[in-house]
Design a protein around this motif. Structure first.
Motif, PDB file in Angstrom:
ATOM      1  N   ALA A  50       0.817  -1.177  -0.100  1.00  5.86           N
ATOM      2  CA  ALA A  50      -0.081   0.012   0.025  1.00  5.86           C
ATOM      3  C   ALA A  50       0.951   1.189  -0.038  1.00  5.86           C
ATOM      4  CB  ALA A  50      -0.896   0.031   1.099  1.00  5.86           C
ATOM      5  N   GLY A  51       0.438   2.388  -0.561  1.00  4.03           N
ATOM      6  CA  GLY A  51       1.043   3.639  -0.680  1.00  4.03           C
ATOM      7  C   GLY A  51       1.332   4.159  -2.147  1.00  4.03           C
ATOM      8  N   SER A  52       2.452   5.178  -2.177  1.00  2.75           N
ATOM      9  CA  SER A  52       2.467   5.932  -3.366  1.00  2.75           C
ATOM     10  C   SER A  52       3.688   4.953  -4.153  1.00  2.75           C
ATOM     11  CB  SER A  52       2.990   6.945  -2.890  1.00  2.75           C
ATOM     12  OG  SER A  52       2.031   7.868  -2.447  1.00  2.75           O
ATOM     13  N   HIS A  53       3.180   4.895  -5.394  1.00  3.71           N
ATOM     14  CA  HIS A  53       4.398   4.284  -6.357  1.00  3.71           C
ATOM     15  C   HIS A  53       4.640   4.916  -7.608  1.00  3.71           C
ATOM     16  CE1 HIS A  53       4.241   0.653  -3.562  1.00  3.71           C
ATOM     17  NE2 HIS A  53       2.900   0.810  -3.692  1.00  3.71           N
ATOM     18  N   SER A  54       5.470   4.595  -8.282  1.00  3.53           N
ATOM     19  CA  SER A  54       5.779   5.238  -9.577  1.00  3.53           C
ATOM     20  C   SER A  54       6.236   4.139 -10.661  1.00  3.53           C
ATOM     21  CB  SER A  54       6.440   6.604  -9.692  1.00  3.53           C
ATOM     22  OG  SER A  54       7.787   6.396  -9.223  1.00  3.53           O
ATOM     23  N   TRP A  55       6.168   4.357 -12.012  1.00  2.00           N
ATOM     24  CA  TRP A  55       6.862   3.209 -12.978  1.00  2.00           C
ATOM     25  C   TRP A  55       7.212   4.060 -13.891  1.00  2.00           C
ATOM     26  CZ3 TRP A  55       3.433   1.792 -17.803  1.00  2.00           C
ATOM     27  CH2 TRP A  55       4.337   0.774 -18.579  1.00  2.00           C
ATOM     28  N   PRO A  56       8.589   4.023 -13.902  1.00  2.00           N
ATOM     29  CA  PRO A  56       9.322   4.810 -15.199  1.00  2.00           C
ATOM     30  C   PRO A  56       9.255   3.888 -16.446  1.00  2.00           C
ATOM     31  CG  PRO A  56      10.842   3.300 -13.948  1.00  2.00           C
ATOM     32  CD  PRO A  56       9.610   3.289 -13.303  1.00  2.00           C
ATOM     33  N   VAL A  57       8.464   4.580 -17.447  1.00  4.31           N
ATOM     34  CA  VAL A  57       8.375   3.975 -18.796  1.00  4.31           C
ATOM     35  C   VAL A  57       9.186   4.152 -19.376  1.00  4.31           C
ATOM     36  CG1 VAL A  57       6.544   4.232 -20.545  1.00  4.31           C
ATOM     37  CG2 VAL A  57       5.649   4.998 -18.477  1.00  4.31           C
ATOM     38  N   PRO A  58       9.489   3.155 -20.269  1.00  3.44           N
ATOM     39  CA  PRO A  58      10.835   3.268 -21.412  1.00  3.44           C
ATOM     40  C   PRO A  58      10.735   4.578 -22.181  1.00  3.44           C
ATOM     41  CG  PRO A  58       9.794   1.350 -21.074  1.00  3.44           C
ATOM     42  CD  PRO A  58       9.114   1.762 -20.646  1.00  3.44           C
ATOM     43  N   ASN A  59      11.732   5.195 -22.449  1.00  2.00           N
ATOM     44  CA  ASN A  59      11.813   6.260 -23.170  1.00  2.00           C
ATOM     45  C   ASN A  59      12.014   6.131 -24.612  1.00  2.00           C
ATOM     46  OD1 ASN A  59      14.599   5.853 -23.106  1.00  2.00           O
ATOM     47  ND2 ASN A  59      15.261   7.770 -22.362  1.00  2.00           N
ATOM     48  N   THR A  60      11.698   4.937 -25.064  1.00  2.00           N
ATOM     49  CA  THR A  60      11.937   4.502 -26.477  1.00  2.00           C
ATOM     50  C   THR A  60      10.757   4.836 -27.293  1.00  2.00           C
ATOM     51  OG1 THR A  60      11.447   2.399 -26.186  1.00  2.00           O
ATOM     52  CG2 THR A  60      13.942   2.975 -26.186  1.00  2.00           C
ATOM     53  N   LEU A  61       9.667   5.647 -26.787  1.00  2.00           N
ATOM     54  CA  LEU A  61       8.459   6.003 -27.448  1.00  2.00           C
ATOM     55  C   LEU A  61       8.309   7.042 -28.587  1.00  2.00           C
ATOM     56  CD1 LEU A  61       6.523   6.501 -23.927  1.00  2.00           C
ATOM     57  CD2 LEU A  61       6.295   4.453 -25.253  1.00  2.00           C
ATOM     58  N   ALA A  62       7.661   6.407 -29.512  1.00  2.27           N
ATOM     59  CA  ALA A  62       7.557   7.448 -30.769  1.00  2.27           C
ATOM     60  C   ALA A  62       6.603   8.431 -30.436  1.00  2.27           C
ATOM     61  CB  ALA A  62       7.013   6.497 -31.861  1.00  2.27           C
ATOM     62  N   PRO A  63       6.649   9.709 -30.950  1.00  2.00           N
ATOM     63  CA  PRO A  63       5.612  10.847 -30.638  1.00  2.00           C
ATOM     64  C   PRO A  63       4.346  10.423 -30.914  1.00  2.00           C
ATOM     65  CG  PRO A  63       7.579  11.622 -32.079  1.00  2.00           C
ATOM     66  CD  PRO A  63       7.521  10.010 -31.913  1.00  2.00           C
ATOM     67  N   GLY A  64       3.568  10.750 -30.199  1.00  2.00           N
ATOM     68  CA  GLY A  64       1.779  10.195 -30.137  1.00  2.00           C
ATOM     69  C   GLY A  64       1.170  10.413 -28.918  1.00  2.00           C
ATOM     70  N   VAL A  65       0.041   9.730 -28.753  1.00  2.00           N
ATOM     71  CA  VAL A  65      -0.724   9.779 -27.580  1.00  2.00           C
ATOM     72  C   VAL A  65      -0.906   8.478 -27.210  1.00  2.00           C
ATOM     73  CG1 VAL A  65      -3.236  10.217 -27.022  1.00  2.00           C
ATOM     74  CG2 VAL A  65      -2.099  11.737 -28.573  1.00  2.00           C
ATOM     75  N   TYR A  66      -0.660   8.015 -26.157  1.00  2.00           N
ATOM     76  CA  TYR A  66      -0.612   6.884 -25.285  1.00  2.00           C
ATOM     77  C   TYR A  66      -1.824   6.945 -24.309  1.00  2.00           C
ATOM     78  CZ  TYR A  66       3.416   6.316 -27.936  1.00  2.00           C
ATOM     79  OH  TYR A  66       4.576   6.104 -28.956  1.00  2.00           O
ATOM     80  N   VAL A  67      -2.354   5.555 -24.001  1.00  2.00           N
ATOM     81  CA  VAL A  67      -3.383   5.302 -22.966  1.00  2.00           C
ATOM     82  C   VAL A  67      -2.566   4.433 -21.850  1.00  2.00           C
ATOM     83  CG1 VAL A  67      -5.266   4.127 -22.294  1.00  2.00           C
ATOM     84  CG2 VAL A  67      -5.410   5.460 -24.494  1.00  2.00           C
ATOM     85  N   ILE A  68      -2.689   4.959 -20.646  1.00  2.00           N
ATOM     86  CA  ILE A  68      -1.994   4.220 -19.608  1.00  2.00           C
ATOM     87  C   ILE A  68      -3.158   3.657 -18.747  1.00  2.00           C
ATOM     88  CG2 ILE A  68      -0.706   4.464 -17.544  1.00  2.00           C
ATOM     89  CD1 ILE A  68       0.281   7.063 -18.614  1.00  2.00           C
ATOM     90  N   ARG A  69      -3.123   2.207 -18.594  1.00  2.00           N
ATOM     91  CA  ARG A  69      -4.051   1.507 -18.043  1.00  2.00           C
ATOM     92  C   ARG A  69      -3.551   0.957 -16.752  1.00  2.00           C
ATOM     93  NH1 ARG A  69      -7.047  -2.014 -22.609  1.00  2.00           N
ATOM     94  NH2 ARG A  69      -4.951  -3.075 -22.114  1.00  2.00           N
ATOM     95  N   LEU A  70      -4.147   1.123 -15.479  1.00  2.00           N
ATOM     96  CA  LEU A  70      -3.778   0.560 -14.245  1.00  2.00           C
ATOM     97  C   LEU A  70      -4.943  -0.542 -13.819  1.00  2.00           C
ATOM     98  CD1 LEU A  70      -2.100   0.289 -11.521  1.00  2.00           C
ATOM     99  CD2 LEU A  70      -3.326   2.396 -10.690  1.00  2.00           C
TER     100      LEU A  70
END
Length: 84
Positions: A50-70
């Motif tokens: 329980a508590g606060s967390h963060s996920w570093p997304v790989p920075n190999t992303l092409a320009p665009g819009v992305y959806v993040i699902r948890l």
């Protein structure tokens, strides 16, 4: 602590994204990053406390819009992020 998906920072991003979220109780978590055509371009799954967390997304992303699902056992949330 309460469940929440706080989105990606920075947003919009020119490089790496970091997804921030909070869990009210320990849970198995699956985070997915999808492109506009619905393909999963990054994914992580883990058991977290329980508590606060963060996920570093790989920075190999092409320009665009992305959806993040948890996904957890009792909750689902989604947000968007822009890479330019």
């Amino acid at each position: 602590a309460a469940f929440g998906l706080f989105g990606a920072r920075p947003n919009p991003s020119h490089g790496a994204l970091r997804v921030a979220f909070e869990l009210a109780e320990p849970d198995d978590v699956r985070l997915e990053l999808l492109d506009v055509s619905g393909r999963v371009v990054a994914r992580t799954a883990q058991s977290l406390a329980a508590g606060s967390h963060s996920w570093p997304v790989p920075n190999t992303l092409a320009p665009g819009v992305y959806v993040i699902r948890l996904h957890t056992a009792g909750h689902n949330a989604r947000t968007t992020a822009i890479v330019y």
